[in-house]
Design a protein around this motif. Structure first.
Motif, PDB file in Angstrom:
ATOM      1  N   ILE A  92      65.490 -35.864 -43.548  1.00 11.05           N
ATOM      2  CA  ILE A  92      66.862 -35.783 -43.039  1.00 11.05           C
ATOM      3  C   ILE A  92      66.754 -35.652 -41.525  1.00 11.05           C
ATOM      4  N   TYR A  93      67.487 -36.477 -40.792  1.00 12.16           N
ATOM      5  CA  TYR A  93      67.347 -36.459 -39.342  1.00 12.16           C
ATOM      6  C   TYR A  93      68.565 -35.863 -38.663  1.00 12.16           C
ATOM      7  N   TYR A  94      68.301 -35.125 -37.587  1.00 15.03           N
ATOM      8  CA  TYR A  94      69.426 -34.631 -36.788  1.00 15.03           C
ATOM      9  C   TYR A  94      69.094 -34.707 -35.310  1.00 15.03           C
ATOM     10  N   ILE A  95      70.139 -34.817 -34.514  1.00 14.04           N
ATOM     11  CA  ILE A  95      69.957 -34.772 -33.064  1.00 14.04           C
ATOM     12  C   ILE A  95      70.756 -33.583 -32.542  1.00 14.04           C
ATOM     13  N   LEU A  96      70.171 -32.830 -31.618  1.00 15.24           N
ATOM     14  CA  LEU A  96      70.809 -31.631 -31.069  1.00 15.24           C
ATOM     15  C   LEU A  96      71.326 -31.895 -29.667  1.00 15.24           C
ATOM     16  N   GLY A  97      72.463 -31.340 -29.343  1.00 14.11           N
ATOM     17  CA  GLY A  97      72.980 -31.474 -27.987  1.00 14.11           C
ATOM     18  C   GLY A  97      74.381 -30.920 -27.908  1.00 14.11           C
ATOM     19  N   GLU A  98      75.074 -31.263 -26.843  1.00 16.93           N
ATOM     20  CA  GLU A  98      76.394 -30.659 -26.676  1.00 16.93           C
ATOM     21  C   GLU A  98      77.541 -31.652 -26.806  1.00 16.93           C
ATOM     22  N   ASP A  99      77.284 -32.894 -26.402  1.00 18.58           N
ATOM     23  CA  ASP A  99      78.382 -33.842 -26.323  1.00 18.58           C
ATOM     24  C   ASP A  99      78.268 -34.879 -27.435  1.00 18.58           C
ATOM     25  N   GLU A 100      79.210 -34.805 -28.348  1.00 16.94           N
ATOM     26  CA  GLU A 100      79.155 -35.656 -29.532  1.00 16.94           C
ATOM     27  C   GLU A 100      78.995 -37.138 -29.164  1.00 16.94           C
ATOM     28  N   ASN A 101      79.764 -37.563 -28.189  1.00 17.76           N
ATOM     29  CA  ASN A 101      79.768 -38.972 -27.822  1.00 17.76           C
ATOM     30  C   ASN A 101      78.430 -39.425 -27.241  1.00 17.76           C
ATOM     31  N   LEU A 102      77.902 -38.601 -26.332  1.00 21.21           N
ATOM     32  CA  LEU A 102      76.583 -38.910 -25.769  1.00 21.21           C
ATOM     33  C   LEU A 102      75.530 -38.954 -26.868  1.00 21.21           C
ATOM     34  N   LEU A 103      75.612 -37.993 -27.757  1.00 15.22           N
ATOM     35  CA  LEU A 103      74.601 -37.918 -28.810  1.00 15.22           C
ATOM     36  C   LEU A 103      74.652 -39.151 -29.701  1.00 15.22           C
ATOM     37  N   LYS A 104      75.866 -39.534 -30.079  1.00 11.62           N
ATOM     38  CA  LYS A 104      75.984 -40.686 -30.980  1.00 11.62           C
ATOM     39  C   LYS A 104      75.446 -41.955 -30.345  1.00 11.62           C
ATOM     40  N   ASN A 105      75.535 -42.025 -29.010  1.00 10.23           N
ATOM     41  CA  ASN A 105      75.082 -43.231 -28.319  1.00 10.23           C
ATOM     42  C   ASN A 105      73.717 -43.084 -27.679  1.00 10.23           C
ATOM     43  N   SER A 106      73.058 -41.988 -27.988  1.00  9.81           N
ATOM     44  CA  SER A 106      71.768 -41.740 -27.344  1.00  9.81           C
ATOM     45  C   SER A 106      70.760 -42.839 -27.690  1.00  9.81           C
ATOM     46  N   PRO A 107      70.011 -43.320 -26.688  1.00  8.48           N
ATOM     47  CA  PRO A 107      68.987 -44.337 -26.950  1.00  8.48           C
ATOM     48  C   PRO A 107      67.950 -43.881 -27.973  1.00  8.48           C
ATOM     49  N   ILE A 108      67.751 -42.570 -28.052  1.00  9.50           N
ATOM     50  CA  ILE A 108      66.762 -42.059 -29.003  1.00  9.50           C
ATOM     51  C   ILE A 108      67.114 -42.459 -30.443  1.00  9.50           C
ATOM     52  N   LEU A 109      68.407 -42.670 -30.679  1.00 13.63           N
ATOM     53  CA  LEU A 109      68.818 -42.982 -32.050  1.00 13.63           C
ATOM     54  C   LEU A 109      68.673 -44.455 -32.413  1.00 13.63           C
TER      55      LEU A 109
ATOM     56  N   PRO B 141      63.314 -25.649 -42.153  1.00 12.18           N
ATOM     57  CA  PRO B 141      62.357 -26.735 -42.351  1.00 12.18           C
ATOM     58  C   PRO B 141      62.814 -27.779 -43.368  1.00 12.18           C
ATOM     59  N   GLU B 142      63.610 -27.364 -44.337  1.00 11.58           N
ATOM     60  CA  GLU B 142      63.968 -28.349 -45.363  1.00 11.58           C
ATOM     61  C   GLU B 142      65.262 -27.988 -46.055  1.00 11.58           C
ATOM     62  N   TYR B 143      65.835 -28.986 -46.694  1.00 10.94           N
ATOM     63  CA  TYR B 143      66.988 -28.754 -47.561  1.00 10.94           C
ATOM     64  C   TYR B 143      66.677 -29.399 -48.904  1.00 10.94           C
ATOM     65  N   ASP B 144      66.804 -28.631 -49.954  1.00  4.60           N
ATOM     66  CA  ASP B 144      66.584 -29.157 -51.283  1.00  4.60           C
ATOM     67  C   ASP B 144      65.311 -30.019 -51.329  1.00  4.60           C
ATOM     68  N   LYS B 145      64.249 -29.462 -50.804  1.00  6.07           N
ATOM     69  CA  LYS B 145      62.899 -30.065 -50.805  1.00  6.07           C
ATOM     70  C   LYS B 145      62.752 -31.292 -49.901  1.00  6.07           C
ATOM     71  N   THR B 146      63.778 -31.628 -49.167  1.00  7.07           N
ATOM     72  CA  THR B 146      63.650 -32.744 -48.225  1.00  7.07           C
ATOM     73  C   THR B 146      63.522 -32.177 -46.807  1.00  7.07           C
ATOM     74  N   PRO B 147      62.487 -32.594 -46.063  1.00  9.22           N
ATOM     75  CA  PRO B 147      62.323 -32.031 -44.714  1.00  9.22           C
ATOM     76  C   PRO B 147      63.499 -32.373 -43.802  1.00  9.22           C
ATOM     77  N   LEU B 148      63.833 -31.422 -42.934  1.00 10.86           N
ATOM     78  CA  LEU B 148      64.845 -31.646 -41.909  1.00 10.86           C
ATOM     79  C   LEU B 148      64.121 -31.862 -40.592  1.00 10.86           C
ATOM     80  N   LYS B 149      64.417 -32.955 -39.906  1.00 13.78           N
ATOM     81  CA  LYS B 149      63.649 -33.258 -38.697  1.00 13.78           C
ATOM     82  C   LYS B 149      64.559 -33.538 -37.509  1.00 13.78           C
ATOM     83  N   ASN B 150      64.198 -32.944 -36.397  1.00 13.45           N
ATOM     84  CA  ASN B 150      64.837 -33.272 -35.135  1.00 13.45           C
ATOM     85  C   ASN B 150      64.364 -34.669 -34.716  1.00 13.45           C
TER      86      ASN B 150
END
Ligand code: ADP
Length: 619
Positions: A430-447, A473-482
């Motif tokens: 499961i992937y997540y990105i951390l930050g403050e600005d939803e719009n920037l995050l959604k358009n981040s090149p990293i994604l 570290p995980e949810y329902d046995k699936t790793p959570l990753k930044n």
């Protein structure tokens, strides 16, 4: 006779009470009755626990009298009472942090402020909403002297020695001309029924009734007499059967215990019988309490043992991430004379706590399923609060995770369960990105590499996310990753000679502005992006400082720039002979990447000049 000044905060509060156009004045009675009931609770407990009080015998009783002629409303109780010191401490200063917090929030705007009062019980002082003068005649149980506290709410009060028969407190309100409706028996009875029906003690109202003298057969004279009549149910609501309690009764009971004019969002009433016997009645408020994020927040839970009130404000009854829950825990398995210390490490209470948490979490999960509108109200107010449980309630982590809702690339308001169900077959995390600005995050090149594979990414843009999620570290046995920690197997750097030349060219331009320039394995649409250098000590330091909310003077981190050599801009840079233009464009690309990373551009003048030069060439 001694005159005293009110504490400044109280003056402010009184001023507001008297002058604001507060719409629901009725609550003054609820507050006074609630104080009377607390005072009886306190004495009752002392007679059980404390030898000094053991001989006191009393029938708990709250009385209300109306004197229409002299425009007085009198509320009395036979509870613990107060001595002169208590009077100064309790009715001259504000000790409770919650009340202080409330006053700090006052804006000076009457309308807003009176709405705030509605959300927040302000106790005894609300009597000045309807009274131009208040007298408190009181005698402390076990003591000989009685005192009278007198004030017109104008900045000072007086305390004089007085006489009173039994222990307890009698509060006389000299009702304002514009509040004379409170001199009507009907009005008072209505208010008591509405707000105080389930106070555990009987409330008597002195009524004028017509009585016929039956003894004298001949005359049968009818006379007006005064008689006390009990006007509340006086049964602890939570001890009754669920099926016999109406929603209305649950709601009104909440308003009483939470000192709130708001209705609760919902409630959970549980009776457990078996190895342990206890009853809990928990309420989830509609609005977050004012002190929710204050270090000195107050608990809204009351502990009873066999219907005898033991204490309120006990913070250990539920974990702190559920500190918004209001209500009652009543256990039959605890000894009545438990001390505070024993309470804190009590195994029975621990067990009640554990099952209460389970119950609350499962009821929230149920609510999420069956009433998403209500759930959203809950989540908006308390979603971030329950996230705190992710790092201090390990045992319930997956249950808490199940309650969370996220923004994501694909859709908003998504749960982890839904996320998992939507995962591509080859997606293992499961992937997540951390930050403050939803719009920037959604358009981040990293994604971009995630988008290219069609993997959804959770957008975590709440402050608390950055603190809690790295610890999950995980949810329902699936790793959570930044996402910044993710490298896909098929990510390989293309080793082309021309790329090396391009890198050299850029390194020369950036000099020591960057730590490193390298070829990206993941960019598709953007020319470049900044990747965090986790070996940089300053990076770790900055993360910690951000988590602690210290956003000034963050340590400087030299960026690592990853470029996408297949992007048109970089292809052109590679080929162009115009060294001035190449330098301008290269530096703009770096600044762009910084902006996307949520960083500031240091020299904005240079940035603008550069931009203008490039534009000029393009025109
Ligand atoms: P709160 O009830 O929220 O503490 P109040 O302003 O209503 O705040 O009352 C302040 C304090 O005054 C109470 O905590 C209690 O100690 C004391 N008090 C108020 N009313 C009574 C009463 N009827 N009998 C004994 N003490 C009382």
């Amino acid at each position: 006779m001694a005159k005293h000044q009110f504490q400044t905060e109280i003056k402010q509060l009184l001023d507001l009470m008297i002058h604001s156009l507060y719409s629901n004045k009725d609550i003054f009675l609820r507050e006074l009755i609630s104080n009377a009931s607390d005072a009886i609770d306190k004495l009752k407990l002392l007679t059980i626990r404390d030898d000094k009080y053991r001989d006191i015998e009393f029938q708990p009783r709250i009385e209300i009298r109306i004197d229409k002629e002299s425009k007085k409303l009198v509320i009395s109780d036979n509870g613990i009472g107060m001595n002169d010191e208590d009077l100064v401490e309790n009715l001259g200063t504000i000790a409770k942090s919650g009340t202080k917090a409330f006053i700090e929030q006052l804006s000076g705007d009457n309308k807003k402020d009176s709405q705030l009062i509605g959300q927040f019980g302000v106790g005894f002082y609300s009597s000045f909403m309807v009274a131009e003068k208040v007298e408190v005649l009181t005698k402390k149980a076990g003591e000989d002297r009685a005192f009278k506290w007198i004030s017109s709410g104008d900045g000072e009060y007086e305390i004089i020695e007085s006489v009173k028969e039994g222990h307890g407190t009698e509060i006389t309100l000299f009702v304002r001309p514009e509040a004379e409706q409170y001199l009507s028996e009907l009005t008072i009875e209505d208010i008591v029924k509405k707000y105080s029906n389930h106070i555990s003690f009987p409330i008597f109202l002195e009524k004028e009734v017509y009585e016929t003298d039956e003894t004298d057969e001949e005359k049968k004279e009818t006379k007006k007499v005064k008689k006390f009549e009990q006007i509340n149910k006086a049964s602890a609501l939570w001890t009754r059967n669920k099926s016999e309690i109406s929603d209305e009764e649950y709601r009104e009971f909440y308003k009483g215990i939470a000192h709130s004019s708001e209705e609760p969002l919902f409630w959970i009433h549980t009776r457990v019988e078996g190895t342990l016997d206890y009853t809990t009645l928990f309420y989830i408020p509609k609005k977050a309490p004012i002190d929710l994020y204050r270090a000195d927040w107050e608990s809204g839970l009351k502990l009873y043992i066999n219907r005898v009130f033991i204490s309120d404000g006990e913070k250990e009854l539920l974990p702190t991430y559920l500190r918004f829950v209001r209500g009652i825990i009543d256990s039959s398995d605890l000894p009545l004379n438990v001390s505070r210390e024993i309470l804190q490490n009590n195994r029975i209470l621990e067990k009640i706590k554990t099952s209460s948490v389970k119950k609350i979490l499962s009821e929230l999960a149920k609510l999420a399923k069956k009433d998403s509108e209500k759930y959203q109200i809950f989540y908006k107010e308390f979603g971030n609060t329950i996230k705190e449980g992710l790092y201090n309630d390990y045992a319930n982590r997956d249950k808490i995770l199940d309650l969370l809702r996220f923004k994501s690339l694909e859709k908003d308001d998504i749960s982890l369960k839904e996320y998992k169900e939507g995962m591509k077959e080859e997606q293992k995390e499961i992937y997540y990105i951390l930050g403050e600005d939803e719009n920037l995050l959604k358009n981040s090149p990293i994604l971009e590499k995630f988008k290219a594979k069609g993997f959804n990414v959770l957008i975590l843009d709440q402050e608390v996310d950055a603190i809690v999620f790295p610890m999950v570290p995980e949810y329902d046995k699936t790793p959570l990753k930044n996402v910044i920690d993710v490298k896909f197997d098929d990510e390989e750097v293309e080793e082309k000679e021309e790329y090396q030349e391009l890198l050299e060219k850029l390194k020369n331009i950036y000099g020591d502005e960057v730590k490193e320039v390298r070829i990206s394995t993941s960019l598709t649409d953007s020319p470049a992006c900044i990747v965090p250098d986790k070996d940089d000590q300053n990076f770790a330091m900055a993360q910690i400082m951000k988590q602690m909310g210290q956003l000034d003077n963050l340590p400087e981190i030299k960026p690592i720039l990853e470029i996408n050599p297949k992007h048109q801009l970089l292809e052109k840079i590679a080929k162009s002979e115009d060294s001035e233009l190449v330098e301008d464009v290269a530096k703009l690309i770096l600044d762009e990447a910084k902006l996307f990373n949520g960083d500031e551009i240091k020299n904005s003048v240079e940035f603008i000049q550069r931009m203008n030069r490039v534009i000029l060439k393009a025109l």
